[in-house]
Write a protein that holds these residues in place. Structure first.
Motif, short mmCIF file in Angstrom:
data_model
loop_
_atom_site.label_atom_id
_atom_site.label_comp_id
_atom_site.label_asym_id
_atom_site.label_seq_id
_atom_site.Cartn_x
_atom_site.Cartn_y
_atom_site.Cartn_z
N LEU A 328 0.82 -1.21 0.00
CA LEU A 328 0.00 0.00 0.00
C LEU A 328 0.86 1.26 0.00
O LEU A 328 0.59 2.21 -0.75
CB LEU A 328 -0.93 -0.02 1.23
CG LEU A 328 -2.00 1.08 1.30
CD1 LEU A 328 -2.96 0.95 0.13
CD2 LEU A 328 -2.77 0.99 2.62
N THR A 329 1.90 1.26 0.80
CA THR A 329 2.81 2.42 0.86
C THR A 329 3.48 2.65 -0.49
O THR A 329 3.59 3.80 -0.95
CB THR A 329 3.90 2.18 1.94
OG1 THR A 329 3.28 1.92 3.19
CG2 THR A 329 4.82 3.38 2.05
N CYS A 332 0.98 4.17 -2.96
CA CYS A 332 0.68 5.56 -2.61
C CYS A 332 1.80 6.49 -3.09
O CYS A 332 1.54 7.55 -3.67
CB CYS A 332 0.49 5.70 -1.10
SG CYS A 332 -1.05 5.00 -0.50
N GLY A 335 1.82 6.54 -6.89
CA GLY A 335 0.68 7.31 -7.39
C GLY A 335 0.90 8.79 -7.27
O GLY A 335 0.54 9.58 -8.17
N SER A 336 1.48 9.22 -6.15
CA SER A 336 1.72 10.66 -5.95
C SER A 336 2.71 11.18 -6.98
O SER A 336 2.55 12.30 -7.50
CB SER A 336 2.23 10.92 -4.53
OG SER A 336 3.47 10.27 -4.33
#
Length: 921
Positions: A328-329, A332, A335-336
């Motif tokens: 998940l990290t 994220c 994606g950023s």
């Protein structure tokens, strides 16, 4: 932007060369390890004798693309560079490693040129240096097979650089760079498959860099067009045209690539990539978790491992697994970066976007997204993605160093990273020195991978350290109890330790793990070809027991039923059927194997052996010749075809037989048999001096070579050098005290040349101790009694000899002479015996007497064997054809006796001596 592009200066290139040399100089001392063995040592495509077209028909490992066992890795241009290495230095590992080092330097320099498109000069050099020293690259640079990554990267970057020149003044299209790009993409793909992903990078570059669009602008334009409030701008139409050309050419390359692999994906087992055969959601969760694992290797390359398959990374089987936090990290953060790079204009966002493209797009083929791959994690596939990572790091460093507060610390951190990475790379290279050091270093990182335990065992096995190898193989079975290959390794090692019972038990365990036979079920797609060798190994083990040959045959047939294209099963079965004296069935097996592979020289050789069993030497020679057409250095075919020509008795074939034997001794200079048979050929051609030289050479290599010693002595005796024959016979009898023909020849020379009656008598008595019914030995002993003037004993001896061979007229004649002498002495008390026509049929008697003094064609075993080319399990053993044995009582045809008669004139002279003795001359 193009104006920002600067050429690499000589100073910058020199810095890169020095840094790369400092990090990788010790790679030159490494050997061929891991995948290098299959790609280099065992790959016939490297040999100059292999046609170049084979490189474009076979995969990276030399296996035909049409075969299901092929890995479908099509990299002919990379194999071509291996072939060039082989041409200049054969299998000298230094040249292979040196060329890899050179290619890495080239990649670093070209990468620097690419970096200058998106970074300033200083940051570009930082990115290039970080790329040059990153430890993750040791597998690609120090491992010889990593050359595929290096070559593909060179053309990958060159294709991208070419595409950046496709934009002309006023946004016009320059087609030449696009055509060059398409060509370079094709070349990169022929080096390694991931080369095709540069097309995606070119597309992103065209839209977001060259044209300067951002995602909001594109969305806004699309909305306006869909609402009918605007038309597509001309510049966008040009962009679309370029993209269509790129995509069409890419599609064409993909279609060709699919045709090359014949629309078949490679067969991998669940041990290679456990997640690929796992159910949902474990499959998806594990594949996603592997992405942060790869990212961590780029961030922290402290624990590197050459093999991440099997149980290295346990499956993520639940949403509650803590490792999902890392996944998940990662997404994220990724994606950023994607949002930042696509949403906002400016040089920084463009740099981040291109870095992300270099990270993500080249990694897609290894991501299991479109098709399963044969590994869990592979450090070498991070070679190109690490370029994007290095650009990101250099860009971030630039941002920090521009701030006065962080400037010093940013430089210190950069120096520390470059220095520690360089040291790690230098140290990591030593791990690749040998297979043992490589796999032991991997076990320090990961003890849950059975393949690593197996590979350490293989390394020890290659060093003949079977006891230690067995410990590692057993540990592999404990780490992965259902690993068929590990149990096979245990069985093979037990066999090498002559523990056949334990070996059979291990093979039976491996066999029990194989899928059970279900009628009508196709097994080829779910049975690893190497695992099928368990049937071959088990059959080869039990067939040493003559009572279990049928059981072994059943195992071969079982393997064939599971894979009708299993060539090795036909080969091994053919050998077994020969042993079972079923040459016609053996012929069928080899012909079936030849249907699968007509380019296999060993198969043609084995078929030749079958024809010899079928008493068809003409057809046998044809098949030997076919084997030599495919492999001119096939040692067994050279040797045995020469013997076949020699035994044919056709003088026209002798020159070719000699050439083949000369070629054989060039390939096998330490094999005495080659020189011995050259000597026999020379004897056939009456070249006594040459024959003597070849026999001496054979004896120098093998001092106890029975046939060579005897035939050298015989050669001396028939060329009036009987006294030179004596020391040779002494040597022969020292090794083989019961060599009957040697004793006969020695006794004959002692009696006729040395006049040593006592010594001759000892020889003949020794013969009779060994074989009381030896006619020639007993007859010669009778002659000794006569020479000793013991006529009564001589008469008794000849009577006994005649009883053993009642049809031999010369014995009867000699008995008559002795009786005549006794009668004469009784009546006249004279001491001499008149000659009474004993020589009237001397020629016939000479023929009889010399029959047992025949040369021996070969000292080798008569059992015929075939080549077993089971690559994964055993090396080919040297086996020889049926030849005339060194028999004590050979049975010869009239023609053979006549031939030997012609060659052994000197032996006849010795019989004349016997006649003279008996005639009282």
């Amino acid at each position: 932007l193009l104006e920002k592009m600067a050429d690499v200066s000589l100073k910058e290139a020199a810095i890169i060369v020095v840094v790369v040399a400092a990090c990788y100089w010790n790679s030159l001392f490494c050997g061929f390890v891991f995948d290098d063995v299959s790609a280099i040592l065992d790959n016939k495509d490297l040999h100059p004798s292999t046609p170049l077209r084979n490189l474009f028909q076979n995969d990276f490992w030399g296996t035909p693309m049409s075969e299901e066992r092929s890995h479908k890795s099509y990299r002919p241009l990379t194999v071509l560079t291996f072939r060039l290495n082989y041409l200049f230095s054969e299998l000298n590992a230094v040249s292979y490693h040196f060329l890899n080092l050179v290619f890495h330097v080239v990649v670093c320099v070209v990468f620097l040129k690419v970096c200058k498109l998106f970074l300033d000069n200083r940051s570009s050099v930082v990115a290039s240096l970080l790329f040059a020293v990153h430890p993750i690259h040791t597998e690609a640079v120090t491992g010889v097979v990593g050359r595929a990554e290096l070559l593909s990267s060179i053309f990958f970057l060159a294709a991208f650089l070419s595409y950046t020149k496709s934009k002309g003044p006023d946004n016009t299209i320059v087609w030449t760079p696009i055509a060059v790009t398409v060509f370079l993409v094709a070349v990169a793909t022929l080096c390694k498959e991931q080369g095709i992903t540069v097309v995606g990078i070119c597309c992103v570059y065209e839209v977001f860099i060259a044209q300067g669009y951002t995602l909001p602008v594109l969305l806004d334009t699309a909305v306006q067009i869909l609402r009918g409030k605007g038309s597509i701008p001309f510049s966008m139409l040009q962009t679309l045209l370029k993209l269509i050309v790129l995509m069409f050419s890419t599609l064409l390359l993909v279609v060709i690539r699919v045709q090359v692999i014949q629309s078949q994906l490679p067969v991998f087992t669940r041990f290679d990539n456990p997640a690929a055969v796992s159910p949902s959601p474990a499959r998806q969760l594990t594949f996603n978790y592997l992405l942060p694992v790869n990212a961590w290797l780029l961030l922290n390359p402290s624990e590197l491992c050459c093999d991440w398959t099997m149980g290295t990374i346990p499956l993520v089987e639940s949403l509650l697994d803590i490792r999902n936090v890392a996944t998940l990290t990662f997404f994220c953060f990724l994606g950023s970066l994607v949002v930042f790079s696509l949403r906002y204009p400016g040089d920084s966002s463009k740099t981040v976007l291109m870095a992300l493209c270099l990270i993500v797009l080249p990694f897609i083929p290894a991501s299991n997204l479109f098709f399963p791959v044969g590994f869990v994690v592979a450090e070498r596939v991070l070679y190109v993605p690490s370029m994007g990572f290095c650009i990101l790091v250099a860009h971030g460093w630039k941002k920090l160093s521009n701030k006065s507060v962080l400037r010093k610390i940013s430089w210190v951190c950069l120096a520390a990273v470059l220095f520690t990475h360089a040291l790690k790379t230098l140290h990591r290279n030593w791990d690749w020195e040998s297979e043992y050091t490589l796999f032991m270093s991997a076990l320090k990182v990961n003890k849950n991978n059975a393949k690593l335990w197996n590979n350490v065992g293989h390394a020890l096995e290659n060093e003949k350290n079977f006891e230690r190898a067995l410990q590692f193989f057993i540990q592999a079975t404990q780490v992965q109890p259902d690993d068929i290959g590990a149990h096979m390794n245990v069985g093979r090692t037990y066999k090498n330790l002559n523990k056949t019972k334990e070996a059979e038990e291990s093979y039976m365990i491996a066999k029990s793990l194989m899928p059970q036979i279900i009628p009508g079920k196709k097994y080829a797609a779910r049975v690893a070809p190497n695992h099928l060798n368990v049937y071959i190994n088990l059959a080869n083990l039990i067939r040493t027991n003559e009572s279990r040959l049928e059981e072994a045959d059943q195992l071969y047939r079982q393997a064939i039923s599971m894979r009708p294209d299993f060539k090795q099963a036909y080969i091994s079965r053919g050998e077994l059927l020969l042993k079972m004296n079923k040459p016609l069935k053996a012929k069928e097996a080899y012909l079936r194997a030849l249907e699968l592979d007509r380019t296999n020289a060993d198969l043609w050789y084995n078929l030749a052996i079958v024809y010899i069993e079928l008493k068809d030497p003409t057809e046998a020679l044809k098949n030997f010749n076919r084997a030599l057409e495919l492999n001119p250095t096939h040692k067994l075919a050279l040797f045995n075809s020469a013997l076949l020509m020699q035994e044919s008795g056709d003088a026209r074939l002798r020159p070719e037989a000699k050439q083949r034997l000369l070629h054989y001794v060039k390939e096998e200079p330490q094999d005495a048999n080659g020189y011995f048979n050259l000597g026999m050929l020379a004897m056939d051609d009456k070249k006594d001096t040459e024959a003597e030289a070849w026999m001496k050479k054979a004896i120098s290599l093998q001092p106890n070579f029975r046939s060579a010693l005897f035939n050298l002595a015989l050669l001396y005796s028939q060329t009036a050098k009987e006294l030179m024959a004596l020391p040779v016979l002494e040597e022969l009898l020292r090794y083989y005290p019961d060599h009957t023909k040697g004793l006969i020849l020695k006794g004959d020379i002692l009696m006729n040349q040395k006049k040593d009656i006592v010594g001759a008598k000892t020889c003949f008595e020794k013969i009779l101790e060994l074989d009381p019914n030896n006619v020639q030995g007993k007859h010669n002993l009778c002659v000794v009694y006569f020479e000793e003037r013991d006529l009564i004993k001589a008469e008794k001896c000849l009577v006994e000899t005649l009883a053993l061979a009642p049809h031999e007229e010369y014995i009867q004649r000699h008995l008559n002479i002795v009786r005549s002498k006794i009668a004469s002495l009784s009546s006249t008390e004279q001491s001499s015996l008149p000659a009474d026509g004993t020589a009237t049929t001397a020629a016939e008697e000479k023929k009889k007497s010399v029959q047992n003094l025949k040369e021996v064609k070969n000292e080798q075993k008569t059992t015929q064997n075939t080549v077993d080319n089971n690559k994964g399990n055993s090396k080919n053993k040297k086996r020889t054809e049926k030849n005339t044995k060194d028999q004590e009582t050979p049975k010869k045809s009239a023609k053979e006796i006549k031939d030997i008669e012609k060659k052994r004139v000197a032996a006849l002279k010795r019989l004349e001596e016997i006649e003279r003795i008996l005639n009282g001359e």
